[in-house]
Design an enzyme around this catalytic site. Structure first.
Site, PDB file in Angstrom:
ATOM      1  N   ALA A  73     -62.641 -26.248 -83.901  1.00  0.00           N
ATOM      2  CA  ALA A  73     -63.152 -26.808 -84.562  1.00  0.00           C
ATOM      3  C   ALA A  73     -63.538 -28.724 -85.036  1.00  0.00           C
ATOM      4  CB  ALA A  73     -63.720 -26.200 -86.325  1.00  0.00           C
ATOM      5  N   ASN A  81     -56.348 -20.470 -86.379  1.00  0.00           N
ATOM      6  CA  ASN A  81     -56.513 -21.924 -87.252  1.00  0.00           C
ATOM      7  C   ASN A  81     -57.646 -21.881 -87.956  1.00  0.00           C
ATOM      8  OD1 ASN A  81     -56.021 -24.597 -87.792  1.00  0.00           O
ATOM      9  ND2 ASN A  81     -55.192 -25.169 -86.134  1.00  0.00           N
ATOM     10  N   ASP A  82     -58.892 -22.294 -87.637  1.00  0.00           N
ATOM     11  CA  ASP A  82     -59.986 -21.914 -88.213  1.00  0.00           C
ATOM     12  C   ASP A  82     -60.567 -21.150 -88.865  1.00  0.00           C
ATOM     13  OD1 ASP A  82     -60.647 -24.165 -87.160  1.00  0.00           O
ATOM     14  OD2 ASP A  82     -61.745 -24.275 -85.354  1.00  0.00           O
ATOM     15  N   VAL A  83     -60.091 -20.080 -88.743  1.00  0.00           N
ATOM     16  CA  VAL A  83     -60.679 -19.340 -89.355  1.00  0.00           C
ATOM     17  C   VAL A  83     -59.727 -18.645 -90.603  1.00  0.00           C
ATOM     18  CG1 VAL A  83     -61.693 -17.699 -87.513  1.00  0.00           C
ATOM     19  CG2 VAL A  83     -59.031 -16.566 -87.860  1.00  0.00           C
TER      20      VAL A  83
END
Length: 464
Positions: free
Chosen positions: A434, A393-395
């Protein structure tokens, strides 16, 4: 066992630990490195065992607690799922820190047993060593407990900040230095206990403001702290193996923390002093449901993959939760039979600890030459037909490159959105660790596959 023989065997174990670190630096040699570490630890424990003496009461106690601790450790290692490995690492770090505190307390209360002098008249060098070991150990323990609670979901992963936080942390660190100086001059037991209490407090305060996006750095940082705590206590005990092992863990953990910060475009000191992720995400959460998304099923995904010439797999924590690595390997094998080029893109902070995705893929026997780090593969997305994002997700969030207000702004991300088609496997549109929405969900070339990662991957394989 004679002191000379003990020293030689400790040196052998130290060399094996160095070889273990060297082996663990690459997936191809990690199994061999792990074996070297096991042999080195067996030697170190055996020498320590035999140094206690013959079958005295002390030896029996050591044997009993070794059996208890070994049984608990073996049971946990056998039962723990890969998804809980970050929490396990944080928990074990806390035990290392607590052990350092207990040894320091024992040495301070009964220095005669450690050949450090007498109560109130402890050798200055030994007093400095045990004070540092106790302080770092206490910081490691309380910090690791908070990391464990955040990773386990018992405590919110969101940063906890308050006005004057950095100033308070700086004052407490200064107080630890002052207490250590006065402790060495007065050898007051009250100062020793205050030093430990303040250290426990600072460990708690430096971890609570760190957001979920920076948690992999916290894990490697606490790993470093645990090593330095062990090294400090090693000097107190005059134990060569503990000094060598602690120094290796401390230095390698510090280097890993630096690498992780570089991979996230973070300042190492800013991550430690906290506050990342403490931005207002209210507006994003309000607008999330109003933005259109395209969703599909396993048949749609199989059609896109079947007509592709190249596919890039992007694994993330969602894959770990679903235990989908073996199903993913089966899907990739099917794609290869259709002459489709497949590779894996790994972000340095994917998952909850350094190397989390590499471990999962190795468990599924994914060939190492198909796995690429961010720097090696990021330019390939623009030429790939399909990116299969399974739980990351965040990456993969493009907002890291566009929104200065985002808690992940400036963090290098995988350029997944540049692919012709993006297949994103996720249970829902919920934010990542995050705590922010992912703009990739709403891209024109993104097809959301709302399902359990393992089941969706298995269904895609059937359709292929």
């Amino acid at each position: 066992m004679s002191p000379n023989l003990s020293a030689i065997l400790y040196l052998v174990s130290g060399v094996l630990f160095i070889l273990a670190l060297r082996g663990l630096s690459s997936p191809e040699t990690s199994r061999q490195g792990n074996l070297f570490g096991i042999i080195g630890m067996v030697i170190a424990i055996s020498v320590t065992f035999l140094s206690v003496g013959n079958f005295s009461s002390g030896f029996i106690y050591v044997l009993i607690f070794f059996a208890i601790g070994g049984s608990i450790g073996s049971f946990i290692a056998y039962r723990i799922p890969m998804t809980a490995m970050p929490e396990l690492v944080a928990g074990f770090h806390s035990l290392v820190g607590l052990a350092a505190v207990f040894v320091a307390i024992s040495a301070f209360i009964n220095p005669t047993a450690f050949n450090l002098g007498t109560p109130g008249n402890i050798k200055l060098a030994s007093l400095i060593e045990m004070a540092i070991g106790a302080a770092v150990g206490a910081i490691t323990f309380s910090g690791s407990v908070i990391a464990f609670l955040k990773l386990q979901g018992i405590m919110s992963g969101a940063p906890i900040t308050f006005k004057g936080q950095h100033l308070l942390n700086a004052l407490l660190l200064l107080l630890i230095v002052i207490l250590t100086i006065y402790l060495c001059s007065t050898q007051s037991s009250n100062l020793f206990w205050i030093l430990i209490a303040v250290s426990f407090l600072i460990g708690f305060l430096i971890i609570i403001p760190i957001g979920g996006a920076d948690m992999p750095v916290v894990i490697s940082m606490l790993n470093s702290y645990s090593g330095w705590a062990a090294a400090g206590i090693g000097f107190t005990l005059e134990n060569t193996a503990l000094i060598i092992t602690g120094a290796l863990v401390g230095s390698s953990g510090a280097i890993l923390s630096y690498i992780m910060c570089k991979g996230m475009n973070r300042s190492f000191f800013n991550v430690i002093l906290g506050g990342f992720g403490a931005t207002d995400q209210t507006s994003q959460s309000q607008n999330k449901e109003q933005r259109p998304v395209k969703s599909g099923n396993a048949d749609d995904a199989a059609f896109l993959m079947k007509n592709a010439s190249s596919v890039i797999i992007v694994p993330g924590y969602g894959m770990a939760v679903a235990q989908a690595q073996h199903a993913l390997r089966e899907m990739v094998d099917t794609l290869k039979k259709n002459d489709i080029k497949v590779s894996y893109a790994i972000h340095p902070v994917a998952g909850r600890m350094p190397g989390h995705m590499n471990v999962l893929l190795a468990e599924a026997n994914v060939p190492y030459d198909e796995v690429f780090e961010l720097e090696e593969i990021n330019n390939d997305f623009a030429n790939a037909d399909v990116a299969f994002v399974i739980g990351a997700n965040d990456v993969t969030n493009p907002v890291a490159k566009t929104d200065p207000q985002s808690p992940i702004y400036g963090m290098p991300v995988l350029d997944v959105e540049k692919c012709k088609s993006v297949l994103f496997v996720k249970r829902s549109l919920s934010p990542g660790y995050a705590g922010i929405d992912n703009d990739l969900f709403y891209k024109e070339n993104t097809l959301m596959l709302f399902a359990d990662a393992k089941k969706m991957t298995e269904d895609i394989t059937k359709n292929l």
